[in-house]
Design a protein around this motif. Sequence first.
Motif, mmCIF file in Angstrom:
data_model
loop_
_atom_site.group_PDB
_atom_site.id
_atom_site.type_symbol
_atom_site.label_atom_id
_atom_site.label_comp_id
_atom_site.label_asym_id
_atom_site.label_seq_id
_atom_site.Cartn_x
_atom_site.Cartn_y
_atom_site.Cartn_z
ATOM 1 N N ASN A 1 -2.067 2.859 4.703
ATOM 2 C CA ASN A 1 -3.267 2.356 4.040
ATOM 3 C C ASN A 1 -2.854 1.133 3.235
ATOM 4 O OD1 ASN A 1 -4.899 2.770 1.049
ATOM 5 N ND2 ASN A 1 -6.095 2.453 2.894
ATOM 6 N N TYR A 2 -3.246 -0.038 3.712
ATOM 7 C CA TYR A 2 -2.867 -1.285 3.056
ATOM 8 C C TYR A 2 -3.957 -1.699 2.063
ATOM 9 C CZ TYR A 2 0.395 -1.484 6.963
ATOM 10 O OH TYR A 2 1.371 -1.185 7.894
ATOM 11 N N GLU A 3 -3.552 -1.836 0.810
ATOM 12 C CA GLU A 3 -4.481 -2.297 -0.223
ATOM 13 C C GLU A 3 -4.558 -3.814 -0.243
ATOM 14 O OE1 GLU A 3 -2.591 -0.655 -3.585
ATOM 15 O OE2 GLU A 3 -3.055 1.438 -3.081
ATOM 16 N N ASP A 4 -3.487 -4.454 0.243
ATOM 17 C CA ASP A 4 -3.425 -5.916 0.256
ATOM 18 C C ASP A 4 -2.621 -6.356 1.475
ATOM 19 O OD1 ASP A 4 -3.755 -8.591 -0.711
ATOM 20 O OD2 ASP A 4 -1.716 -8.512 -1.509
ATOM 21 N N GLY B 1 0.818 -1.205 0.000
ATOM 22 C CA GLY B 1 0.000 0.000 0.000
ATOM 23 C C GLY B 1 0.850 1.252 0.000
ATOM 24 N N ALA C 1 -7.726 -5.388 2.932
ATOM 25 C CA ALA C 1 -7.448 -3.954 2.938
ATOM 26 C C ALA C 1 -7.853 -3.352 4.282
ATOM 27 C CB ALA C 1 -8.198 -3.268 1.802
ATOM 28 N N ASP D 1 -6.714 0.186 7.284
ATOM 29 C CA ASP D 1 -5.889 1.335 7.663
ATOM 30 C C ASP D 1 -5.243 1.064 9.016
ATOM 31 O OD1 ASP D 1 -6.537 3.215 5.468
ATOM 32 O OD2 ASP D 1 -8.558 3.100 6.305
#
Length: 302
Positions: free
Chosen positions: A60-63, A21, A68, A70
Amino acid sequence: MEAGRTLCSTGYGKPPWTFKGSALYQLHLVKAETARAFIPKELRLVEAFGYTLGGFFLANYEDSPAGAFDELVVIAGIVWNPPTSCAWAARVFVNSDEACDHGRKYVGLPSQVARFTKRITTVRGQPNRKSCSFLNMLGLGTTTKCFPKDFMDLQVREIKSHAATDICNIKLPAIGPAPKHDKNLGLAVKMSLPSFSGLSEYIPNLLKYSCHIDCRVRAVEPAKVSGPSFATEEDTGKSLQHLHAHKSANSTTKELIDNERNLSISVMLSKPLIALEFNCLKMRVEAPIVVANCSKSSLKVS
């Protein structure tokens, strides 16, 4: 639990755990007295003139193994562990029940579930200006353009027993997805951030773990942090007094928890030094290792 033994999470799968992210890593000058409220007294705090380096890591982690989500890690300060230094987290806020459970039970972190409310606003740009020449020499300099710019207002509220408590509001430039080869995102770097954790109600032992980061990094203007009205210097002093009194009595009352929360807010409101924006972030977290076979009340580290 034996020293040197690693802790593994079944829900997250086998370590290392990978997170992708973007993030903001902001270093602050934190009063040593405030930092010591979170750090075991047997560990040596790295300080000078009454201050240590703390701040926060906002991601903010998308994966990730938990999908997903925060994360806001409030860093109380830096402790010395030869031959290097390690960060100590005062609080970790996540908007994922699974991530919170994993942080508590397998990494020994003071994790709490929180609500992250985001709102994008547009602010007119300022006249062109360049950052200091030292950062430019490192390739970390930025230039402010004279056109409207999007900012994100982030409100973080801790959720406990269906009640919400204000933690802080953070105003920062909105970060959107961008290709990794974009040079405007900064230098491509690899780094390792060692940290201590544990000594909690879930894991009584002292743990050490490392986050290996591969990303593009650039210096940005520090995010503006504001907090609840009660987070004044006078209230911080009262919270310190109450916290020491409750810890001496080995108390785990609601007042103790409230004082720890108030002090973590004061860390967020301390003076920022530098802010680093991590783009195209890939973070690999190793399984924590028990470094001392001890409890929170009997820690001895050489």
